[in-house]
Design a protein around this motif. Structure first.
Motif, PDB file in Angstrom:
ATOM      1  N   ILE A  91      10.139  84.390  72.202  1.00  0.00           N
ATOM      2  CA  ILE A  91       9.701  85.604  72.632  1.00  0.00           C
ATOM      3  C   ILE A  91       8.822  85.335  73.518  1.00  0.00           C
ATOM      4  CG2 ILE A  91       8.112  87.521  71.646  1.00  0.00           C
ATOM      5  CD1 ILE A  91      10.484  87.364  70.066  1.00  0.00           C
ATOM      6  N   ASP A  92       8.922  85.947  74.805  1.00  0.00           N
ATOM      7  CA  ASP A  92       8.112  85.695  76.051  1.00  0.00           C
ATOM      8  C   ASP A  92       6.516  85.859  75.519  1.00  0.00           C
ATOM      9  OD1 ASP A  92       6.555  87.873  78.186  1.00  0.00           O
ATOM     10  OD2 ASP A  92       7.833  86.273  78.891  1.00  0.00           O
ATOM     11  N   ARG A  93       5.777  85.083  76.013  1.00  0.00           N
ATOM     12  CA  ARG A  93       4.360  85.054  75.885  1.00  0.00           C
ATOM     13  C   ARG A  93       3.450  86.405  75.907  1.00  0.00           C
ATOM     14  NH1 ARG A  93       1.057  80.222  75.556  1.00  0.00           N
ATOM     15  NH2 ARG A  93       2.593  78.259  75.889  1.00  0.00           N
ATOM     16  N   LEU A  94       3.873  87.059  77.134  1.00  0.00           N
ATOM     17  CA  LEU A  94       3.322  88.336  77.477  1.00  0.00           C
ATOM     18  C   LEU A  94       3.522  89.492  76.446  1.00  0.00           C
ATOM     19  CD1 LEU A  94       1.332  89.851  79.263  1.00  0.00           C
ATOM     20  CD2 LEU A  94       3.193  90.290  80.700  1.00  0.00           C
ATOM     21  N   HIS A  95       4.786  89.352  76.146  1.00  0.00           N
ATOM     22  CA  HIS A  95       5.323  90.353  74.871  1.00  0.00           C
ATOM     23  C   HIS A  95       4.746  89.849  73.575  1.00  0.00           C
ATOM     24  CE1 HIS A  95       9.328  91.329  77.504  1.00  0.00           C
ATOM     25  NE2 HIS A  95       8.121  91.524  78.156  1.00  0.00           N
ATOM     26  N   ALA A  96       4.659  88.706  73.532  1.00  0.00           N
ATOM     27  CA  ALA A  96       4.163  88.261  72.110  1.00  0.00           C
ATOM     28  C   ALA A  96       2.745  88.590  71.679  1.00  0.00           C
ATOM     29  CB  ALA A  96       4.515  86.738  71.926  1.00  0.00           C
ATOM     30  N   ALA A  97       1.923  88.703  73.195  1.00  0.00           N
ATOM     31  CA  ALA A  97       0.382  89.012  73.069  1.00  0.00           C
ATOM     32  C   ALA A  97       0.412  90.477  72.823  1.00  0.00           C
ATOM     33  CB  ALA A  97      -0.147  88.646  74.330  1.00  0.00           C
ATOM     34  N   ALA A  98       1.305  91.185  73.562  1.00  0.00           N
ATOM     35  CA  ALA A  98       1.315  92.755  73.314  1.00  0.00           C
ATOM     36  C   ALA A  98       1.633  93.264  71.941  1.00  0.00           C
ATOM     37  CB  ALA A  98       2.197  93.488  74.215  1.00  0.00           C
ATOM     38  N   ILE A  99       2.545  92.606  71.254  1.00  0.00           N
ATOM     39  CA  ILE A  99       3.080  92.732  69.806  1.00  0.00           C
ATOM     40  C   ILE A  99       1.862  92.416  69.073  1.00  0.00           C
ATOM     41  CG2 ILE A  99       4.613  91.986  67.979  1.00  0.00           C
ATOM     42  CD1 ILE A  99       6.819  91.705  70.280  1.00  0.00           C
ATOM     43  N   GLU A 100       1.379  91.361  69.402  1.00  0.00           N
ATOM     44  CA  GLU A 100       0.014  90.856  68.448  1.00  0.00           C
ATOM     45  C   GLU A 100      -1.096  91.891  68.410  1.00  0.00           C
ATOM     46  OE1 GLU A 100      -0.500  87.179  69.940  1.00  0.00           O
ATOM     47  OE2 GLU A 100       1.508  86.317  69.241  1.00  0.00           O
ATOM     48  N   ARG A 101      -1.248  92.210  69.612  1.00  0.00           N
ATOM     49  CA  ARG A 101      -2.388  93.101  70.059  1.00  0.00           C
ATOM     50  C   ARG A 101      -2.270  94.381  69.127  1.00  0.00           C
ATOM     51  NH1 ARG A 101      -6.798  92.755  73.789  1.00  0.00           N
ATOM     52  NH2 ARG A 101      -7.902  94.777  73.719  1.00  0.00           N
ATOM     53  N   GLY A 102      -0.994  95.122  69.327  1.00  0.00           N
ATOM     54  CA  GLY A 102      -0.413  96.218  68.418  1.00  0.00           C
ATOM     55  C   GLY A 102      -0.821  96.042  66.927  1.00  0.00           C
ATOM     56  N   ALA A 103      -0.115  95.051  66.574  1.00  0.00           N
ATOM     57  CA  ALA A 103      -0.283  94.704  65.237  1.00  0.00           C
ATOM     58  C   ALA A 103      -1.971  94.651  64.689  1.00  0.00           C
ATOM     59  CB  ALA A 103       0.253  93.629  64.803  1.00  0.00           C
ATOM     60  N   ARG A 104      -2.768  93.990  65.314  1.00  0.00           N
ATOM     61  CA  ARG A 104      -4.146  94.024  65.247  1.00  0.00           C
ATOM     62  C   ARG A 104      -4.661  95.361  65.165  1.00  0.00           C
ATOM     63  NH1 ARG A 104      -4.870  89.605  67.663  1.00  0.00           N
ATOM     64  NH2 ARG A 104      -5.155  90.661  69.925  1.00  0.00           N
ATOM     65  N   ALA A 105      -4.431  96.260  66.243  1.00  0.00           N
ATOM     66  CA  ALA A 105      -5.067  97.639  66.245  1.00  0.00           C
ATOM     67  C   ALA A 105      -4.594  98.442  65.087  1.00  0.00           C
ATOM     68  CB  ALA A 105      -4.741  98.123  67.652  1.00  0.00           C
ATOM     69  N   ARG A 106      -3.366  98.350  64.734  1.00  0.00           N
ATOM     70  CA  ARG A 106      -2.745  99.077  63.505  1.00  0.00           C
ATOM     71  C   ARG A 106      -3.489  98.866  62.329  1.00  0.00           C
ATOM     72  NH1 ARG A 106       1.739  98.360  66.238  1.00  0.00           N
ATOM     73  NH2 ARG A 106       2.479  96.634  65.051  1.00  0.00           N
ATOM     74  N   HIS A 107      -4.075  97.504  62.272  1.00  0.00           N
ATOM     75  CA  HIS A 107      -4.479  97.054  60.634  1.00  0.00           C
ATOM     76  C   HIS A 107      -6.001  96.782  60.727  1.00  0.00           C
ATOM     77  CE1 HIS A 107      -0.183  96.318  60.626  1.00  0.00           C
ATOM     78  NE2 HIS A 107      -0.387  96.493  59.519  1.00  0.00           N
ATOM     79  N   LEU A 108      -6.628  97.395  61.773  1.00  0.00           N
ATOM     80  CA  LEU A 108      -8.340  97.151  62.089  1.00  0.00           C
ATOM     81  C   LEU A 108      -8.654  98.261  60.826  1.00  0.00           C
ATOM     82  CD1 LEU A 108      -9.367  97.238  65.511  1.00  0.00           C
ATOM     83  CD2 LEU A 108      -9.623  95.574  63.889  1.00  0.00           C
ATOM     84  N   ARG A 109      -9.764  97.820  60.160  1.00  0.00           N
ATOM     85  CA  ARG A 109     -10.620  98.822  59.140  1.00  0.00           C
ATOM     86  C   ARG A 109     -11.687  99.473  59.632  1.00  0.00           C
ATOM     87  NH1 ARG A 109      -8.492  97.058  54.488  1.00  0.00           N
ATOM     88  NH2 ARG A 109      -7.695  94.880  54.192  1.00  0.00           N
ATOM     89  N   ALA A 110     -11.954 100.615  59.397  1.00  0.00           N
ATOM     90  CA  ALA A 110     -13.036 101.638  59.989  1.00  0.00           C
ATOM     91  C   ALA A 110     -14.285 100.825  59.812  1.00  0.00           C
ATOM     92  CB  ALA A 110     -12.626 102.891  59.388  1.00  0.00           C
TER      93      ALA A 110
END
Length: 141
Positions: free
Chosen positions: A122-141
């Motif tokens: 997995i390309d580093r930039l793509h991995a970072a985007a995927i990881e950031r999306g997962a983090r954003a989807r799972h943040l608590r309010a």
């Protein structure tokens, strides 16, 4: 002479196996992680024609592999042999979602995600985007 695989994995099996591997990696399978896997299997288009009963089969496979010394290598071998390259980023995204589902990332989960990135190239930039999306989807309010 090698024997053929009695039950070859389909691409969806590979995705499920990776999600289960991430959940099992810290030796504490959390309910929220199982719900995340079940939700993915029940709702994502990539699983549209998947038999959800195979999740149990994949769970057994992953548990059996993780009991072996080279089990993780064997799992990655199965993934490489049975998952089309076009689904590598999907696999990584699903793995990240399971890892982030409980709101914390254990060291073992982070190491496994790193290994998945490496094994699936997995390309580093793509991995970072995927990881950031997962983090954003799972943040608590």
């Amino acid at each position: 002479m090698s024997q053929p695989e009695p039950h070859p994995l389909n691409p969806q099996d590979c995705l499920v196996a990776l999600m289960i591997a991430v959940s099992v990696s810290d030796e504490n399978v959390r309910t929220v992680e199982l719900v995340k896997i079940e939700s993915a299997v029940n709702n994502l288009p990539v699983f549209a024609d998947y038999d959800a009963d195979r999740v149990r089969v994949m769970s057994s496979l992953v548990f059996d592999l993780f009991e072996q010394e080279d089990g993780l290598d064997a799992l990655f071998g199965l993934i490489r042999d049975n998952l089309p390259e076009r689904l590598f980023e999907t696999a990584y995204a699903l793995a990240c979602d399971v890892a982030a589902a409980d709101g914390t990332l254990q060291e073992t989960e982070l190491r496994l995600l790193e290994e998945i990135r490496y094994e699936l190239d997995i390309d580093r930039l793509h991995a970072a985007a995927i990881e950031r999306g997962a983090r954003a989807r799972h943040l608590r309010a």
